[in-house]
Scaffold this motif. Sequence first.
Motif, PDB file in Angstrom:
ATOM      1  N   THR A  38       0.869  -1.173   0.000  1.00 37.31           N
ATOM      2  CA  THR A  38       0.000   0.000   0.000  1.00 37.31           C
ATOM      3  C   THR A  38       0.906   1.223   0.000  1.00 37.31           C
ATOM      4  N   ALA A  39       0.833   2.008  -1.063  1.00 42.06           N
ATOM      5  CA  ALA A  39       1.715   3.174  -1.194  1.00 42.06           C
ATOM      6  C   ALA A  39       1.004   4.415  -0.678  1.00 42.06           C
ATOM      7  N   HIS A  40       1.581   5.012   0.356  1.00 38.07           N
ATOM      8  CA  HIS A  40       1.073   6.273   0.898  1.00 38.07           C
ATOM      9  C   HIS A  40       1.886   7.386   0.237  1.00 38.07           C
ATOM     10  N   LEU A  41       1.279   8.114  -0.661  1.00 37.27           N
ATOM     11  CA  LEU A  41       2.034   9.013  -1.536  1.00 37.27           C
ATOM     12  C   LEU A  41       2.557  10.261  -0.833  1.00 37.27           C
ATOM     13  N   GLY A  42       1.956  10.631   0.286  1.00 36.43           N
ATOM     14  CA  GLY A  42       2.399  11.839   0.992  1.00 36.43           C
ATOM     15  C   GLY A  42       1.669  13.086   0.567  1.00 36.43           C
ATOM     16  N   ASN A  43       0.860  13.002  -0.491  1.00 35.23           N
ATOM     17  CA  ASN A  43       0.090  14.158  -0.976  1.00 35.23           C
ATOM     18  C   ASN A  43      -1.395  14.036  -0.663  1.00 35.23           C
ATOM     19  N   GLY A  44      -1.718  13.086   0.229  1.00 35.70           N
ATOM     20  CA  GLY A  44      -3.108  12.890   0.611  1.00 35.70           C
ATOM     21  C   GLY A  44      -3.743  11.673  -0.023  1.00 35.70           C
ATOM     22  N   SER A  45      -3.013  11.007  -0.929  1.00 37.32           N
ATOM     23  CA  SER A  45      -3.557   9.852  -1.646  1.00 37.32           C
ATOM     24  C   SER A  45      -2.811   8.584  -1.265  1.00 37.32           C
ATOM     25  N   HIS A  83       3.628  -1.556   3.732  1.00 35.84           N
ATOM     26  CA  HIS A  83       3.337  -0.169   3.382  1.00 35.84           C
ATOM     27  C   HIS A  83       4.614   0.541   2.959  1.00 35.84           C
ATOM     28  N   VAL A  84       4.519   1.394   1.949  1.00 31.15           N
ATOM     29  CA  VAL A  84       5.659   2.185   1.504  1.00 31.15           C
ATOM     30  C   VAL A  84       5.314   3.663   1.657  1.00 31.15           C
ATOM     31  N   TYR A  85       6.267   4.425   2.197  1.00 29.25           N
ATOM     32  CA  TYR A  85       6.061   5.837   2.518  1.00 29.25           C
ATOM     33  C   TYR A  85       7.222   6.677   1.985  1.00 29.25           C
ATOM     34  N   PRO A  86       6.970   7.963   1.703  1.00 31.51           N
ATOM     35  CA  PRO A  86       8.106   8.875   1.476  1.00 31.51           C
ATOM     36  C   PRO A  86       8.837   9.087   2.798  1.00 31.51           C
ATOM     37  N   GLY A  87      10.126   9.371   2.733  1.00 34.30           N
ATOM     38  CA  GLY A  87      10.892   9.595   3.956  1.00 34.30           C
ATOM     39  C   GLY A  87      10.341  10.764   4.757  1.00 34.30           C
ATOM     40  N   PHE A  88      10.282  10.600   6.076  1.00 36.52           N
ATOM     41  CA  PHE A  88       9.780  11.657   6.957  1.00 36.52           C
ATOM     42  C   PHE A  88      10.832  12.758   7.112  1.00 36.52           C
ATOM     43  N   ILE A  89      10.353  13.973   7.311  1.00 36.54           N
ATOM     44  CA  ILE A  89      11.224  15.156   7.384  1.00 36.54           C
ATOM     45  C   ILE A  89      10.996  15.869   8.706  1.00 36.54           C
ATOM     46  N   LEU A 354      -7.659  14.395  12.373  1.00 36.63           N
ATOM     47  CA  LEU A 354      -7.164  14.283  10.999  1.00 36.63           C
ATOM     48  C   LEU A 354      -7.257  12.838  10.516  1.00 36.63           C
ATOM     49  N   ASP A 355      -7.432  12.650   9.203  1.00 43.39           N
ATOM     50  CA  ASP A 355      -7.324  11.280   8.698  1.00 43.39           C
ATOM     51  C   ASP A 355      -5.843  10.981   8.491  1.00 43.39           C
ATOM     52  N   LYS A 356      -5.519   9.707   8.294  1.00 43.33           N
ATOM     53  CA  LYS A 356      -4.109   9.296   8.281  1.00 43.33           C
ATOM     54  C   LYS A 356      -3.306   9.919   7.152  1.00 43.33           C
ATOM     55  N   GLU A 357      -3.935  10.094   5.998  1.00 44.31           N
ATOM     56  CA  GLU A 357      -3.180  10.672   4.880  1.00 44.31           C
ATOM     57  C   GLU A 357      -2.939  12.160   5.098  1.00 44.31           C
ATOM     58  N   GLN A 358      -3.878  12.853   5.749  1.00 49.12           N
ATOM     59  CA  GLN A 358      -3.655  14.259   6.112  1.00 49.12           C
ATOM     60  C   GLN A 358      -2.519  14.364   7.123  1.00 49.12           C
ATOM     61  N   ALA A 359      -2.537  13.469   8.113  1.00 45.98           N
ATOM     62  CA  ALA A 359      -1.495  13.485   9.143  1.00 45.98           C
ATOM     63  C   ALA A 359      -0.129  13.202   8.531  1.00 45.98           C
ATOM     64  N   GLN A 361       0.874  13.996   5.598  1.00 48.44           N
ATOM     65  CA  GLN A 361       1.348  15.199   4.904  1.00 48.44           C
ATOM     66  C   GLN A 361       2.102  16.138   5.837  1.00 48.44           C
ATOM     67  N   LEU A 362       1.762  16.129   7.132  1.00 49.26           N
ATOM     68  CA  LEU A 362       2.405  17.026   8.096  1.00 49.26           C
ATOM     69  C   LEU A 362       3.888  16.746   8.247  1.00 49.26           C
ATOM     70  N   ILE A 363       4.316  15.526   7.904  1.00 51.02           N
ATOM     71  CA  ILE A 363       5.723  15.168   8.087  1.00 51.02           C
ATOM     72  C   ILE A 363       6.381  14.752   6.768  1.00 51.02           C
ATOM     73  N   THR A 364       5.663  14.982   5.657  1.00 48.42           N
ATOM     74  CA  THR A 364       6.229  14.657   4.343  1.00 48.42           C
ATOM     75  C   THR A 364       6.105  15.855   3.400  1.00 48.42           C
ATOM     76  N   LEU A 365       5.048  15.896   2.592  1.00 47.99           N
ATOM     77  CA  LEU A 365       4.963  16.917   1.547  1.00 47.99           C
ATOM     78  C   LEU A 365       4.835  18.333   2.109  1.00 47.99           C
ATOM     79  N   ASN A 366       4.041  18.520   3.167  1.00 46.22           N
ATOM     80  CA  ASN A 366       3.919  19.859   3.752  1.00 46.22           C
ATOM     81  C   ASN A 366       5.267  20.362   4.257  1.00 46.22           C
ATOM     82  N   ALA A 367       5.994  19.480   4.944  1.00 44.09           N
ATOM     83  CA  ALA A 367       7.322  19.865   5.438  1.00 44.09           C
ATOM     84  C   ALA A 367       8.243  20.208   4.278  1.00 44.09           C
ATOM     85  N   ALA A 368       8.176  19.423   3.200  1.00 45.12           N
ATOM     86  CA  ALA A 368       9.018  19.685   2.031  1.00 45.12           C
ATOM     87  C   ALA A 368       8.658  21.025   1.394  1.00 45.12           C
TER      88      ALA A 368
END
Length: 433
Positions: A38-45, A83-89, A354-359, A361-368
Amino acid sequence: MRTFKVLIIVILAVCFTLNAQQTPAKKQMKTIAISGATAHLGNGSLIKNSLVVFDNGTIQYVGKMDASKLNSEIEIIDAKGKHVYPGFIIPNSTLGLIEIDAVRASDDDEEIGTWNPHIRSIIAYNTESRVVETMRPNGVLMAQITPRGGRISGTSSVVQLDAWNWEDAVVKIDDGIHMNWPNTFSRGRWWMGEEPGLKINKKYADELQELNAYFNNAKVHNIKASPGLNLPFEAMKGVFSGHQTLFIHVDDEKGIIDAINFTKQYKIENVVLVGAYEAYKQTELIKENDVSVLLRRVHSRPSKSDEDYDLPFKLAKKLVDAGVTVALEASGDMERMNSRNLPFYAGTTVAYGLDKEQALQLITLNAAKILGIDAQYGSLETGKSATLFISQGDALDMRTNQLEHAFIDGRNISLESHQTKLWKRYTEKYKDQ
């Protein structure tokens, strides 16, 4: 005597080798595909039964499982049920600047003086830190290395956490300048016989005047190309031109209002509030002025006795619902050790709205986005850096955040640390008894 000295040197060398940072991974040499996760894209999807393919450190494909994109020359990692995730920031971090708080020689996060925009944290960053290596097993693969102290602390830089030296580690150098906004209130020092409650800072107006004078002088120096070298003023040029971000560390509502008006006065384009405990009271002002927020550590207590006990847990939800771009930071007591808990701070925001994909984003795409590295990092998208990891379960839950593989720019990095070695050692202690 000579033999004894040689023996001591050998012992010290062995001890250093055993305790040293993990050797940085080699460059990716073969195409890698992660299939079935399951790929968690970091952009909410998210994508169930996904396929992620990357080569030469860059993601080539992210989408539904497609066997036609695989061949015998590709290294395939079967990640079904995982599960696969983008690296946390982790932003606003002193990782690599302090190793042991009680050892002064290992403490290099703060310079003397009040006005230090020319101080660059990156040259003090220690890639050999044993604290830094403990971030990776929880998925924290990148950090913004940030100085402390003074009115203007200095300049931060963004790094990846698997490198030989700071030059190798840098992702974005000198990304922003950090300023500590004057406090409108302070707490009484009970240990000196003062009342322990909040009291007005009577010097607030004077401190603002001093801040205005400094910015005026710095702006004039850079606009008029004043003769003579003034390193602090020269270092402010990027903030006025928009090439650098001004990170304002401020918590209270009045301070937030004054700080935003201050940046408007000097026409500073890129502004981020750090801490921003009472930002939820001024979301319209923050959004109108396109200001982002690095929210204070989620696992903390309320600042005031009349606040909800769970207010710190709910702050992210309040800001996200208001349309503010927000990411999480972990500054405070034992911040370097606690930084590995970043995914669990995000997990707590799930429990509070927050839902999990929103949460995520707080440590992936939003931080980036806030750090200005979103073109390459922060999400699983074609063309971006293959900085990602595979977890056995939900990475925002401490019970199931169990990493099996992690990659930085496609390099398969070690997840070992002195802590994981101790864990393995003691799990075996009573196994055969």
